[in-house]
Design a protein around this motif. Sequence first.
Motif, short mmCIF file in Angstrom:
data_model
loop_
_atom_site.label_atom_id
_atom_site.label_comp_id
_atom_site.label_asym_id
_atom_site.label_seq_id
_atom_site.Cartn_x
_atom_site.Cartn_y
_atom_site.Cartn_z
N LYS A 71 -66.52 -29.92 -112.39
CA LYS A 71 -66.22 -30.84 -113.49
C LYS A 71 -65.09 -31.82 -113.18
O LYS A 71 -65.23 -33.02 -113.39
CB LYS A 71 -65.87 -30.04 -114.75
CG LYS A 71 -65.59 -30.89 -115.97
CD LYS A 71 -65.25 -30.01 -117.16
CE LYS A 71 -65.06 -30.74 -118.45
NZ LYS A 71 -64.51 -32.05 -118.44
N SER A 72 -63.96 -31.33 -112.69
CA SER A 72 -62.81 -32.22 -112.47
C SER A 72 -63.12 -33.30 -111.44
O SER A 72 -62.71 -34.45 -111.60
CB SER A 72 -61.57 -31.42 -112.07
OG SER A 72 -61.78 -30.76 -110.83
N MET A 73 -63.86 -32.96 -110.39
CA MET A 73 -64.17 -33.94 -109.35
C MET A 73 -65.21 -34.96 -109.83
O MET A 73 -65.12 -36.14 -109.53
CB MET A 73 -64.63 -33.24 -108.08
CG MET A 73 -63.46 -32.53 -107.38
SD MET A 73 -63.99 -31.34 -106.15
CE MET A 73 -64.23 -29.91 -107.17
N ILE A 74 -66.18 -34.49 -110.58
CA ILE A 74 -67.20 -35.41 -111.11
C ILE A 74 -66.58 -36.33 -112.15
O ILE A 74 -66.83 -37.54 -112.15
CB ILE A 74 -68.40 -34.63 -111.67
CG1 ILE A 74 -69.13 -33.90 -110.53
CG2 ILE A 74 -69.36 -35.56 -112.41
CD1 ILE A 74 -70.19 -32.92 -110.98
N ASP A 75 -65.74 -35.80 -113.03
CA ASP A 75 -65.06 -36.63 -114.02
C ASP A 75 -64.18 -37.69 -113.34
O ASP A 75 -64.16 -38.85 -113.77
CB ASP A 75 -64.21 -35.78 -114.97
CG ASP A 75 -65.05 -34.98 -115.95
OD1 ASP A 75 -66.27 -35.23 -116.05
OD2 ASP A 75 -64.47 -34.10 -116.62
N LEU A 76 -63.47 -37.29 -112.30
CA LEU A 76 -62.64 -38.23 -111.56
C LEU A 76 -63.48 -39.34 -110.93
O LEU A 76 -63.12 -40.51 -110.98
CB LEU A 76 -61.82 -37.51 -110.49
CG LEU A 76 -60.91 -38.40 -109.64
CD1 LEU A 76 -59.86 -39.09 -110.51
CD2 LEU A 76 -60.24 -37.57 -108.54
N TYR A 77 -64.63 -38.98 -110.38
CA TYR A 77 -65.53 -39.98 -109.79
C TYR A 77 -65.92 -41.03 -110.84
O TYR A 77 -65.83 -42.23 -110.60
CB TYR A 77 -66.79 -39.31 -109.21
CG TYR A 77 -67.85 -40.32 -108.84
CD1 TYR A 77 -67.72 -41.08 -107.68
CD2 TYR A 77 -68.94 -40.55 -109.66
CE1 TYR A 77 -68.67 -42.04 -107.35
CE2 TYR A 77 -69.89 -41.50 -109.33
CZ TYR A 77 -69.75 -42.24 -108.18
OH TYR A 77 -70.69 -43.19 -107.86
N TYR A 78 -66.34 -40.57 -112.01
CA TYR A 78 -66.74 -41.52 -113.07
C TYR A 78 -65.56 -42.35 -113.55
O TYR A 78 -65.71 -43.53 -113.86
CB TYR A 78 -67.42 -40.79 -114.23
CG TYR A 78 -68.88 -40.51 -113.95
CD1 TYR A 78 -69.82 -41.53 -114.04
CD2 TYR A 78 -69.31 -39.25 -113.57
CE1 TYR A 78 -71.16 -41.30 -113.76
CE2 TYR A 78 -70.64 -39.01 -113.30
CZ TYR A 78 -71.57 -40.04 -113.40
OH TYR A 78 -72.88 -39.80 -113.11
N GLU A 79 -64.39 -41.76 -113.61
CA GLU A 79 -63.20 -42.50 -114.02
C GLU A 79 -62.87 -43.60 -113.00
O GLU A 79 -62.61 -44.74 -113.37
CB GLU A 79 -62.02 -41.54 -114.15
CG GLU A 79 -60.76 -42.19 -114.65
CD GLU A 79 -59.62 -41.19 -114.76
OE1 GLU A 79 -58.48 -41.58 -114.47
OE2 GLU A 79 -59.87 -40.03 -115.16
N ILE A 80 -62.91 -43.27 -111.73
CA ILE A 80 -62.58 -44.24 -110.67
C ILE A 80 -63.61 -45.36 -110.60
O ILE A 80 -63.25 -46.53 -110.48
CB ILE A 80 -62.45 -43.53 -109.30
CG1 ILE A 80 -61.18 -42.68 -109.29
CG2 ILE A 80 -62.44 -44.53 -108.15
CD1 ILE A 80 -61.07 -41.76 -108.09
N CYS A 81 -64.90 -45.02 -110.69
CA CYS A 81 -65.92 -46.07 -110.55
C CYS A 81 -66.14 -46.84 -111.85
O CYS A 81 -66.81 -47.87 -111.85
CB CYS A 81 -67.22 -45.51 -110.00
SG CYS A 81 -68.18 -44.53 -111.14
N GLY A 82 -65.56 -46.37 -112.94
CA GLY A 82 -65.64 -47.10 -114.20
C GLY A 82 -67.00 -47.04 -114.88
O GLY A 82 -67.31 -47.88 -115.71
N VAL A 84 -70.00 -44.92 -117.17
CA VAL A 84 -70.11 -43.95 -118.25
C VAL A 84 -70.90 -42.74 -117.74
O VAL A 84 -71.98 -42.88 -117.18
CB VAL A 84 -70.83 -44.57 -119.47
CG1 VAL A 84 -71.03 -43.54 -120.56
CG2 VAL A 84 -70.06 -45.77 -119.98
N LYS A 85 -70.33 -41.57 -117.95
CA LYS A 85 -70.96 -40.34 -117.51
C LYS A 85 -72.20 -40.07 -118.37
O LYS A 85 -72.14 -40.15 -119.59
CB LYS A 85 -69.95 -39.21 -117.64
CG LYS A 85 -70.34 -37.90 -117.05
CD LYS A 85 -69.19 -36.92 -117.11
CE LYS A 85 -68.67 -36.78 -118.51
NZ LYS A 85 -67.60 -35.84 -118.70
N PRO A 86 -73.35 -39.74 -117.75
CA PRO A 86 -74.57 -39.46 -118.54
C PRO A 86 -74.40 -38.29 -119.48
O PRO A 86 -73.68 -37.33 -119.20
CB PRO A 86 -75.61 -39.14 -117.45
CG PRO A 86 -75.09 -39.78 -116.21
CD PRO A 86 -73.60 -39.70 -116.32
#
Length: 91
Positions: A71-82, A84-86
């Motif tokens: 979770k933390s790594m996937i959330d960080l990826y979406y935050e960095i790339c800007g 919206v997480k599905p």
Amino acid sequence: MDRHRKRSVDVLEEVEKLSCCICKRRPSDCHHVITVGAGGDDSRSNCIPLCRRHHQETHLIGVRTFYNKYKSMIDLYYEICGEVKPDVFDV
């Protein structure tokens, strides 16, 4: 589902140039969070870079279990790339 639908080659190639969002290994595969067979598209928010090991793991254990594990790594990826997480990640 139309087997001959147009793929977004630009997005697929862009994602495959990135490091795995879990372990930073290269090369990476473009993993469709919502699979193409289930109606998922080639949008940037639906495609995440995963190394072959993590790509296989997500298909073995399922996307929600995979998300809970990383979770933390996937959330960080979406935050960095800007992007919206599905919604599929929301359990």
